[in-house]
Motif scaffolding. Sequence first.
Motif, short mmCIF file in Angstrom:
data_model
loop_
_atom_site.label_atom_id
_atom_site.label_comp_id
_atom_site.label_asym_id
_atom_site.label_seq_id
_atom_site.Cartn_x
_atom_site.Cartn_y
_atom_site.Cartn_z
N TYR A 68 -41.51 -63.67 5.92
CA TYR A 68 -42.75 -63.78 6.65
C TYR A 68 -43.56 -62.51 6.43
N THR A 69 -44.88 -62.67 6.37
CA THR A 69 -45.76 -61.53 6.11
C THR A 69 -46.07 -60.80 7.42
N VAL A 70 -45.85 -59.50 7.41
CA VAL A 70 -46.16 -58.64 8.55
C VAL A 70 -47.22 -57.64 8.09
N ILE A 71 -48.34 -57.58 8.79
CA ILE A 71 -49.43 -56.67 8.45
C ILE A 71 -49.27 -55.38 9.24
N ILE A 72 -49.21 -54.27 8.50
CA ILE A 72 -49.04 -52.95 9.10
C ILE A 72 -50.29 -52.12 8.81
N GLU A 73 -50.96 -51.69 9.86
CA GLU A 73 -52.14 -50.84 9.72
C GLU A 73 -51.72 -49.46 9.22
N ALA A 74 -52.40 -48.98 8.18
CA ALA A 74 -52.01 -47.71 7.55
C ALA A 74 -53.24 -46.84 7.33
N PRO A 75 -53.50 -45.88 8.21
CA PRO A 75 -54.63 -44.96 7.98
C PRO A 75 -54.45 -44.21 6.66
N ASN A 76 -55.56 -44.03 5.94
CA ASN A 76 -55.52 -43.37 4.63
C ASN A 76 -56.68 -42.38 4.50
N PRO A 77 -56.73 -41.38 5.40
CA PRO A 77 -57.89 -40.48 5.42
C PRO A 77 -58.06 -39.68 4.13
N GLU A 78 -56.96 -39.35 3.45
CA GLU A 78 -57.05 -38.59 2.21
C GLU A 78 -57.15 -39.48 0.98
N GLU A 79 -57.15 -40.80 1.20
CA GLU A 79 -57.25 -41.79 0.11
C GLU A 79 -56.16 -41.60 -0.94
N LYS A 80 -54.97 -41.26 -0.48
CA LYS A 80 -53.84 -41.15 -1.38
C LYS A 80 -53.30 -42.52 -1.77
N LEU A 81 -53.39 -43.46 -0.83
CA LEU A 81 -52.85 -44.80 -1.06
C LEU A 81 -53.84 -45.64 -1.84
N PHE A 82 -53.38 -46.23 -2.95
CA PHE A 82 -54.21 -47.09 -3.78
C PHE A 82 -53.83 -48.55 -3.55
N PRO A 83 -54.80 -49.46 -3.68
CA PRO A 83 -54.48 -50.89 -3.56
C PRO A 83 -53.44 -51.29 -4.60
N GLY A 84 -52.47 -52.09 -4.14
CA GLY A 84 -51.45 -52.60 -5.05
C GLY A 84 -50.19 -51.78 -5.12
N MET A 85 -50.16 -50.59 -4.52
CA MET A 85 -48.94 -49.76 -4.54
C MET A 85 -47.81 -50.48 -3.79
N THR A 86 -46.59 -50.33 -4.31
CA THR A 86 -45.41 -50.89 -3.66
C THR A 86 -44.95 -49.95 -2.56
N ALA A 87 -44.72 -50.52 -1.38
CA ALA A 87 -44.30 -49.72 -0.23
C ALA A 87 -42.90 -50.14 0.22
N ASN A 88 -42.07 -49.15 0.53
CA ASN A 88 -40.76 -49.38 1.13
C ASN A 88 -40.88 -49.06 2.62
N ILE A 89 -40.76 -50.09 3.46
CA ILE A 89 -41.16 -49.99 4.86
C ILE A 89 -39.94 -49.98 5.77
N THR A 90 -40.01 -49.15 6.81
CA THR A 90 -39.03 -49.12 7.89
C THR A 90 -39.77 -49.35 9.20
N ILE A 91 -39.48 -50.46 9.86
CA ILE A 91 -40.12 -50.80 11.13
C ILE A 91 -39.16 -50.43 12.26
N MET A 92 -39.66 -49.60 13.18
CA MET A 92 -38.84 -49.15 14.31
C MET A 92 -38.75 -50.25 15.37
N ILE A 93 -37.54 -50.74 15.60
CA ILE A 93 -37.33 -51.80 16.59
C ILE A 93 -37.10 -51.20 17.97
N LYS A 94 -36.09 -50.34 18.08
CA LYS A 94 -35.83 -49.65 19.35
C LYS A 94 -34.97 -48.43 19.07
N SER A 95 -34.96 -47.49 20.02
CA SER A 95 -34.16 -46.27 19.87
C SER A 95 -33.68 -45.83 21.24
N ASP A 96 -32.63 -45.01 21.22
CA ASP A 96 -32.08 -44.47 22.46
C ASP A 96 -31.51 -43.09 22.13
#
Length: 398
Positions: free
Chosen positions: A262-290
């Motif tokens: 399933y597709t999950v959309i993650i908002e990613a601020p890019n103020p320095e414009e380092k991120l280019f369209p099409g780059m492959t991202a390895n993502i870690t989504i935080m579910i919970k912590s203790d």
Amino acid sequence: MGIKRKKKVIIWCSAAAAVIIAAILLARKGGGQVSFNTSVVKAGEIEITVMATGYIQPVEEVEVGTQVSGEIEKIYVDYNSHVTAGQLLAELDQSTLNEQLIQANASMNSAKSALLLAEQNYNRTKKLHDAKAATDVEMEEAVNQLTQAQMTYDDAKSIANQAKVNLEYAYIYSPIDGIVLDRAVSVGQTVASSFETPTLFTIAKDLTRMQVEADVDEADIGMVKVGQTAEFTVDAYSDEVFEGTVQQVRMQPTTTSNVVTYTVIIEAPNPEEKLFPGMTANITIMIKSDSGLSVPVEAVNYVMTPEVADKTGYEGALTLSGTGGSDKSVWVLENGMPELRPITTGMGDGIDFIVKSGLEEGEVVILSANTGKKKPGEAARNPLMPSHPGNNKNKEKK
């Protein structure tokens, strides 16, 4: 994909959290001995996360096309050009479109002339009919001619207006402010719009605001919620971690080789414009912590046997049954003697538990016990001598 569990451990002492082997030598029972495999209680943090891969994309991207066919005559922008809304991007050859407009206007003028003649004929016939000098049939014919002339004129006028609009379509303007990501045509190239609008340019509105389209496995999608924090890396900046927030969880599944994601959309601020369209991202989504004091699962699961209790001289209860309170317990070494301690636990990840109450930092908990007689010639071991640090159950998060 799947669940990745992480742990942040604050070292309690200068040693690297070495596992302590505590040996208790007993003179009774024929010189038998009990050795305990133990661990030190330390402060730590447990995180449960979901791993995924995806691609960087602009938040808003527009494909600019043309609604008329023709040859590209001029192009005013190129790749990476910054454009504003209403800026002229390209022109198509207008010669054919101009001829079509001229012909349409001529047909409209002819139809207008025919309409004027039909109106005059109608007015004359009506006067004669009112004076009883024209028959009903002649009046009906005049009305019909006027109606037909009006319809012909309206149709010709519509065609002329369409020809005018088509000529305006020969000028391609930018619909938004942004940057040109792709230029799909060159000067002299012919584009045809008979079946679908051909794409001439692809424009991204704002590259300082990007999003990650992550593919999350169906086994993990139930844990992902809007608002959760996420971290991701890209190959271009392997040592840098970018942060984002889950903005949308799309319900439309994608099946590839019998694997449902399933597709999950993650908002990613890019103020320095380092991120280019099409780059492959390895993502870690935080579910919970203790966070809190951390003990290995083995300590919670350890149950002392009567044999070990007898050899150590322990005479108390071996379980919490009948003692009330917590449903979990650990064995703690106090001055070389085991003590059953009820505890309250928080989140666990299958490797460690966070302890909410019942233990203090620095205490030693028992993981397992070994019984047996001392081998001939075996030197006595210091009960507090640490074993090899590689057996440590808690590792620092990298």
